[in-house]
Motif scaffolding. Structure first.
Motif, PDB file in Angstrom:
ATOM      1  N   SER A   1      39.502  28.562  37.416  1.00 55.61           N
ATOM      2  CA  SER A   1      39.987  27.192  37.578  1.00 55.61           C
ATOM      3  C   SER A   1      38.818  26.252  37.829  1.00 55.61           C
ATOM      4  O   SER A   1      37.723  26.666  38.222  1.00 55.61           O
TER       5      SER A   1
ATOM      6  N   GLN B   1      41.554  35.045  37.375  1.00 52.16           N
ATOM      7  CA  GLN B   1      42.116  33.709  37.251  1.00 52.16           C
ATOM      8  C   GLN B   1      40.970  32.723  37.498  1.00 52.16           C
ATOM      9  O   GLN B   1      40.279  32.827  38.515  1.00 52.16           O
TER      10      GLN B   1
ATOM     11  N   GLN C   1      39.174  35.541  46.277  1.00 58.43           N
ATOM     12  CA  GLN C   1      38.920  34.276  45.588  1.00 58.43           C
ATOM     13  C   GLN C   1      37.636  33.644  46.100  1.00 58.43           C
ATOM     14  O   GLN C   1      37.360  33.670  47.304  1.00 58.43           O
TER      15      GLN C   1
ATOM     16  N   ASN D   1      38.211  35.894  31.082  1.00 58.64           N
ATOM     17  CA  ASN D   1      39.033  36.424  32.187  1.00 58.64           C
ATOM     18  C   ASN D   1      39.362  37.902  32.051  1.00 58.64           C
ATOM     19  O   ASN D   1      40.242  38.407  32.748  1.00 58.64           O
TER      20      ASN D   1
ATOM     21  N   SER E   1      40.546  37.403  41.719  1.00 55.91           N
ATOM     22  CA  SER E   1      40.971  38.643  41.083  1.00 55.91           C
ATOM     23  C   SER E   1      41.651  39.539  42.112  1.00 55.91           C
ATOM     24  O   SER E   1      41.385  39.437  43.325  1.00 55.91           O
TER      25      SER E   1
ATOM     26  N   GLY F   1      43.019  38.687  31.377  1.00 52.99           N
ATOM     27  CA  GLY F   1      43.903  38.260  32.451  1.00 52.99           C
ATOM     28  C   GLY F   1      43.644  38.887  33.800  1.00 52.99           C
ATOM     29  O   GLY F   1      44.389  38.638  34.757  1.00 52.99           O
TER      30      GLY F   1
END
Length: 349
Positions: free
Chosen positions: A211, A209, A335, A203, A227, A206
């Motif tokens: 999933s 993200q 996303q 990532n 992001s 950070g």
């Protein structure tokens, strides 16, 4: 007196000769050393390699006993390390723990386990749980059978096969292989199965993200990456597939459907990395044999079931592992969902 002495001498000599002859009785089993020097098996491995055309110098390999072997709360009887964390050397550790019963194993049983661990430590091999059509393991690198008993006393031909395959994975193509499925009827070799926890991600400290989940409205599995556009490096999700059990010469395709709304910047991509091993004098090196990627041409904007795919046209069992990736490029904002992320096997020879 002289006759008595002569008779006594003959009697003593007869007892001595009888004792020597008795020690050579083939019915007497010599006492086996409980914990012999493990270098015995390293040297034997070198000899087996030589018979198959490989000249190995394994002076860089450490072989040691340990009282117990535990990793991630799991106990082992042996572990082979390509790069042992404490020394940086190729290492085989053998457990003395009673549950392994190494002290009571036969020489051949010990060889089975030790050669399996050298497969890891020296030949850079992962576990391979493929089966022959008769239900026997295709490789001695299996972890689903008793590793002390892959081949047994009197199974010299089987031993030869397993050692041949250890040094040359293509040898398995001469066997009847159970691929676990009929690819003509079910071509999906791998999919994003939510019951599988062993996925990895990067990532970029950070800035992305990531999933995995299931869309509520369609029950479709997805890999998700988002992001705010601050990523300096790529963000990605990936899964390593060890010893893929795929027919020699088949076509292998990584395929997904991407969905996104107003994805800004460079966008997203997929990639497939494929690895083989090359055996050198001091052991094997792992090399990348293929890199397939859409990263040079990522996609962004509004995406509705946008199909991305990459095809490896001629799979080979030389492959020791391959890694599919879902990727978001640096500087991308928004996303994206990689739906039905899967590997398809087609065009069997």
């Amino acid at each position: 007196m002289k006759q008595y002495f002569k008779l006594l001498t003959i009697l003593i000599l007869s007892i001595f000769l009888f004792s020597c002859e008795s020690s050579d009785d083939p019915d007497l089993t010599p006492v086996q050393e409980e914990f012999p020097d493990l270098q015995i098996f390293v040297d034997r491995f070198v000899e087996e390699a030589q018979l198959r055309g490989y000249t190995l110098d394994l002076s860089n390999v450490d072989a040691e006993y340990t009282d117990e072997l535990t990793r991630n709360d799991i106990t082992f009887c042996g572990i082979g390390y390509v790069n042992f964390q404490q020394t940086g050397r190729r290492t085989v550790l053998i457990s003395k723990a009673e549950y392994c019963a190494w002290a009571t194993k036969s020489d051949l049983e010990r060889e089975n386990l030790f050669f399996h661990e050298l497969g890891h430590a020296v030949l850079n091999l992962p576990h391979d749980n493929a089966l022959k059509c008769d239900g026997k393991p295709l490789s001695m690198m299996t972890e689903q059978f008793n590793t002390f008993e892959i081949y047994k006393e009197g199974e010299e031909e089987l031993r030869t096969y397993y050692l041949d395959e250890l040094f040359d994975r293509l040898v398995a193509n001469e066997q009847c292989i159970d691929f676990g499925q009929d690819f003509g009827q079910d071509p999906v070799f791998f999919a994003n199965d939510m019951s599988d926890p062993s996925w990895n991600f990067s990532n970029d400290n950070g800035n992305y993200q990531v999933s995995r989940g299931v869309h509520e409205n369609s029950e479709t599995t997805y890999l998700g990456i988002s992001s705010e556009g601050n990523g300096q490096n790529t963000g990605y999700i990936y899964k390593q597939l060890d010893a893929p059990n795929i027919p020699e010469g088949a076509s292998v395709t990584l395929r997904t459907k991407v969905n996104a709304e107003n994805l800004q910047g460079p966008g997203v991509a997929i990639a497939l990395r494929v690895y083989e091993r090359e055996i050198g004098t001091t052991g094997a090196t792992t090399t990348e044999s293929h890199l397939l990627s859409t990263e040079p041409n990522p996609v962004s904007g509004d995406l509705n079931d946008y199909v991305m795919e990459l095809t490896l046209p001629n799979f080979t069992r030389k492959t020791i592992f391959m890694i599919p990736f879902a990727v978001m490029m640096p500087g991308t904002e928004g996303q994206a969902y990689f739906d039905d992320f899967e590997i398809i096997v087609e065009d069997m020879p």
